[in-house]
Motif scaffolding. Structure first.
Motif, PDB file in Angstrom:
ATOM      1  N   MET A   1       0.845  -1.213   0.000  1.00 40.90           N
ATOM      2  CA  MET A   1       0.000   0.000   0.000  1.00 40.90           C
ATOM      3  C   MET A   1       0.873   1.254   0.000  1.00 40.90           C
ATOM      4  N   THR A   2       0.322   2.281  -0.543  1.00 42.61           N
ATOM      5  CA  THR A   2       1.095   3.534  -0.626  1.00 42.61           C
ATOM      6  C   THR A   2       1.336   4.127   0.756  1.00 42.61           C
ATOM      7  N   GLN A   3       2.589   4.461   1.017  1.00 44.29           N
ATOM      8  CA  GLN A   3       2.941   5.127   2.263  1.00 44.29           C
ATOM      9  C   GLN A   3       2.993   6.616   2.002  1.00 44.29           C
ATOM     10  N   ARG A   4       2.261   7.329   2.810  1.00 43.07           N
ATOM     11  CA  ARG A   4       2.247   8.780   2.661  1.00 43.07           C
ATOM     12  C   ARG A   4       2.613   9.429   3.991  1.00 43.07           C
ATOM     13  N   LEU A   5       2.972  10.690   3.912  1.00 44.54           N
ATOM     14  CA  LEU A   5       3.386  11.434   5.094  1.00 44.54           C
ATOM     15  C   LEU A   5       2.188  11.841   5.953  1.00 44.54           C
ATOM     16  N   PHE A   6       2.346  11.729   7.255  1.00 42.57           N
ATOM     17  CA  PHE A   6       1.379  12.392   8.127  1.00 42.57           C
ATOM     18  C   PHE A   6       2.138  13.205   9.167  1.00 42.57           C
ATOM     19  N   VAL A   7       1.501  14.248   9.640  1.00 42.76           N
ATOM     20  CA  VAL A   7       2.120  15.086  10.661  1.00 42.76           C
ATOM     21  C   VAL A   7       1.025  15.626  11.574  1.00 42.76           C
ATOM     22  N   VAL A   8       1.384  15.782  12.838  1.00 44.16           N
ATOM     23  CA  VAL A   8       0.497  16.480  13.775  1.00 44.16           C
ATOM     24  C   VAL A   8       1.296  17.650  14.340  1.00 44.16           C
ATOM     25  N   GLN A   9       0.809  18.855  14.120  1.00 38.17           N
ATOM     26  CA  GLN A   9       1.482  20.042  14.649  1.00 38.17           C
ATOM     27  C   GLN A   9       0.705  20.591  15.835  1.00 38.17           C
ATOM     28  N   LYS A  10       1.411  20.780  16.923  1.00 37.12           N
ATOM     29  CA  LYS A  10       0.821  21.396  18.121  1.00 37.12           C
ATOM     30  C   LYS A  10       0.920  22.897  17.919  1.00 37.12           C
ATOM     31  N   HIS A  11      -0.187  23.588  18.078  1.00 37.18           N
ATOM     32  CA  HIS A  11      -0.252  24.989  17.664  1.00 37.18           C
ATOM     33  C   HIS A  11      -0.885  25.836  18.761  1.00 37.18           C
ATOM     34  N   ALA A  12      -0.037  26.668  19.363  1.00 41.95           N
ATOM     35  CA  ALA A  12      -0.509  27.547  20.431  1.00 41.95           C
ATOM     36  C   ALA A  12      -1.024  28.854  19.839  1.00 41.95           C
ATOM     37  N   ALA A  13      -2.132  28.767  19.124  1.00 40.51           N
ATOM     38  CA  ALA A  13      -2.791  29.963  18.586  1.00 40.51           C
ATOM     39  C   ALA A  13      -3.646  30.541  19.718  1.00 40.51           C
ATOM     40  N   ARG A  14      -4.629  31.346  19.376  1.00 41.96           N
ATOM     41  CA  ARG A  14      -5.485  31.928  20.413  1.00 41.96           C
ATOM     42  C   ARG A  14      -5.931  30.833  21.378  1.00 41.96           C
ATOM     43  N   ARG A  15      -6.236  29.672  20.783  1.00 40.94           N
ATOM     44  CA  ARG A  15      -6.481  28.478  21.595  1.00 40.94           C
ATOM     45  C   ARG A  15      -5.542  27.390  21.145  1.00 40.94           C
ATOM     46  N   LEU A  16      -4.949  26.688  22.113  1.00 43.48           N
ATOM     47  CA  LEU A  16      -4.079  25.562  21.769  1.00 43.48           C
ATOM     48  C   LEU A  16      -4.895  24.492  21.040  1.00 43.48           C
TER      49      LEU A  16
END
Ligand code: MN
Length: 165
Positions: A1-16
């Motif tokens: 199966m095709t392997q694709r990139l995943f990412v989770v970015q933690k983002h401290a915007a107005r609300r985390l």
């Protein structure tokens, strides 16, 4: 199966929040997850779909300047590969995507399920749900968000991210 990139970015915007992104056809399909992903099987996390991002954004860690949309610190909370269980484009269009993650913090089988649209709602809401498998945790186990809060690329915490690594 095709392997694709995943990412989770933690983002401290107005609300985390946590931005959950899956590579598909040269872009990052993106969802903002207010409470972050949960490894507890069956736990539903609201994931509001946002605009696609460019692939190279997956390695962005730094500060979005004041005055810009999403101003605040961003770190790469998890990164790895994902595989769709079926045809990802058709499954996304149908509102139910089953997939597997292979990251440093998140793994195993997951689902994204689109909710029915409601009046006055901004963006399309999905639910991000961990499936029951060996990578799932019980509800009494430590929360992965608290257990492993740091960047997987720089080891930094969100408070100390003030510039690109
Ligand atoms: Mn964000």
């Amino acid at each position: 199966m095709t392997q694709r990139l995943f990412v989770v970015q933690k983002h401290a915007a107005r609300r985390l929040h946590y931005d959950f992104r899956l590579e598909l056809h040269g872009v990052l399909k993106s969802w903002a997850v207010a409470r972050g992903p949960s490894l507890v099987a069956g736990e539903r996390r609201l994931a509001v779909q946002v605009e696609d991002h460019q692939l190279d954004y997956a390695s962005f860690e730094g500060v979005i300047p004041a005055g810009s949309y999403g101003a605040g610190a961003v770190l790469v909370w998890d990164k790895g590969t994902w595989e769709a269980e079926g045809d990802p484009e058709a499954d996304l269009a149908a509102g139910s995507l089953s997939f597997r993650l292979q990251g440093e913090k998140l793994g195993g089988a997951w689902r994204l399920v689109r909710m029915k649209p409601r009046a006055k709602q901004r963006g399309v809401s999905w639910l991000l749900i961990k499936a029951q498998d060996g990578a799932a945790r019980s509800a009494t186990a430590p929360d992965i968000l608290e257990e492993r809060p740091l960047s997987v690329i720089s080891g930094r915490g969100i408070e100390v991210v003030t510039e690109p690594s």
